[in-house]
Scaffold this active site. Structure first.
Site, PDB file in Angstrom:
ATOM      1  N   ALA A   7       5.126   2.943  -9.926  1.00 15.66           N
ATOM      2  CA  ALA A   7       4.691   1.610  -9.509  1.00 15.66           C
ATOM      3  C   ALA A   7       4.296   1.634  -8.038  1.00 15.66           C
ATOM      4  O   ALA A   7       5.155   1.653  -7.149  1.00 15.66           O
ATOM      5  CB  ALA A   7       5.801   0.596  -9.753  1.00 15.66           C
ATOM      6  N   ASP A 109       7.500   7.480  -3.676  1.00 16.16           N
ATOM      7  CA  ASP A 109       6.304   8.279  -3.967  1.00 16.16           C
ATOM      8  C   ASP A 109       6.207   9.502  -3.067  1.00 16.16           C
ATOM      9  O   ASP A 109       5.789  10.586  -3.511  1.00 16.16           O
ATOM     10  CB  ASP A 109       5.045   7.419  -3.851  1.00 16.16           C
ATOM     11  CG  ASP A 109       4.906   6.722  -2.502  1.00 16.16           C
ATOM     12  OD1 ASP A 109       5.915   6.581  -1.785  1.00 16.16           O
ATOM     13  OD2 ASP A 109       3.782   6.300  -2.163  1.00 16.16           O
TER      14      ASP A 109
END
EC number: 2.7.1.33
Length: 267
Positions: A7, A109
């Site tokens: 996400a 990330d």
């Protein structure tokens, strides 16, 4: 099978891995208020189209840089796939040291990119991710995460330029034929493209100088191939590096115990 959820600020990517290969990946625009049921209607249809069944999903791992999206992504895993998701955060077992002052502040990330890049390409290395922000992350030879650089993303810069200057149009990114633009659009494209090539080369060069050793450079993100055309600094392009990081993280950590969602569950 593993359901991996990445996400980001712009898109949420869902992908399924069967233990040998990725069976499919799909993306939807990130919206913090999107409910678990909305995700389910969209995702279940795509799984069916790809010949996959929800009952085949027995693991889920989520990496997000949008905290507000986590609640409904967790509910999606619990209510529609009957699994408790592993959430990528600094406290899980990464298999490497996070050598920064505040590990809890590092985006999931960036750690996922570092994990997968070291696994596939060893180190030391720099991972460049062309996302909403353009990030440069440094991984030591032993896999340790050393920190990095965060710069505005290309599309963010283009939008800011258009909004701040009344006579400058909104343009798409592309590699211009010449550095000197003969009209406004060509001049803007040159400034963005070659400006970011200069940013890439300059930052990587300064990282190399600080590290005092050659670092391999791996790039990911949708614009990575475009910018790799303009510089020899980028050695490898890997579009799936974040998803690979999610898969490797799930392999390293045990599956969490299922917690049934209720309307008052904390995130």
């Amino acid at each position: 099978m593993l359901l991996a959820v990445d996400a980001g600020n712009t898109n949420v990517v869902f992908a399924v891995h069967d233990g040998s290969e990725w069976r499919g990946s799909w993306r939807i625009a990130t919206r913090a208020d999107r409910t678990s049921d909305e995700y389910a209607v969209w995702l279940l249809a795509l799984l069916q189209y790809s010949g996959l069944k929800p009952a085949e999903i027995d693991r889920c791992v989520i990496g997000t840089v949008v905290p507000a999206a986590l609640y409904n992504l967790r509910r999606l895993a619990r209510e529609w796939f009957d699994v408790e998701p592993l959430v990528a955060r600094a406290t899980v077992d990464w298999g490497f040291e996070i050598r920064v002052d505040r590990p809890q502040e590092v985006g999931a990330d960036r750690l996922l990119n570092s994990l997968a890049s070291h696994h596939h390409y060893k180190g030391p290395l720099v991972v460049i991710d062309f996302g909403t922000a353009t990030t440069f992350d440094v991984v030591d030879a032993d896999g340790a995460y050393l920190g990095g650089v965060i710069a505005p993303g290309i599309n963010l810069s283009l939008e800011a330029l258009h909004k701040a200057a009344a006579r400058l149009p909104r343009i798409g990114i592309g590699r211009p034929q010449a550095v000197i633009g003969r009209d406004t659009v060509a001049a803007m494209q040159s400034g963005i493209y070659w400006g970011y090539v200069g940013l890439i080369e300059g930052i990587v060069g300064r990282i190399q100088a600080e590290h005092d050793a050659h670092l391999k450079v791996v790039a990911t993100g949708g614009l990575a191939p475009l910018f790799a055309e303009g510089t020899t600094v980028i050695e490898t392009i890997d579009p799936d590096i974040t998803l690979e990081g999610l898969r490797l993280l799930a392999e390293r950590n045990p599956a969490p115990t299922l917690v049934k969602s209720t309307p008052r569950d904390p995130v």
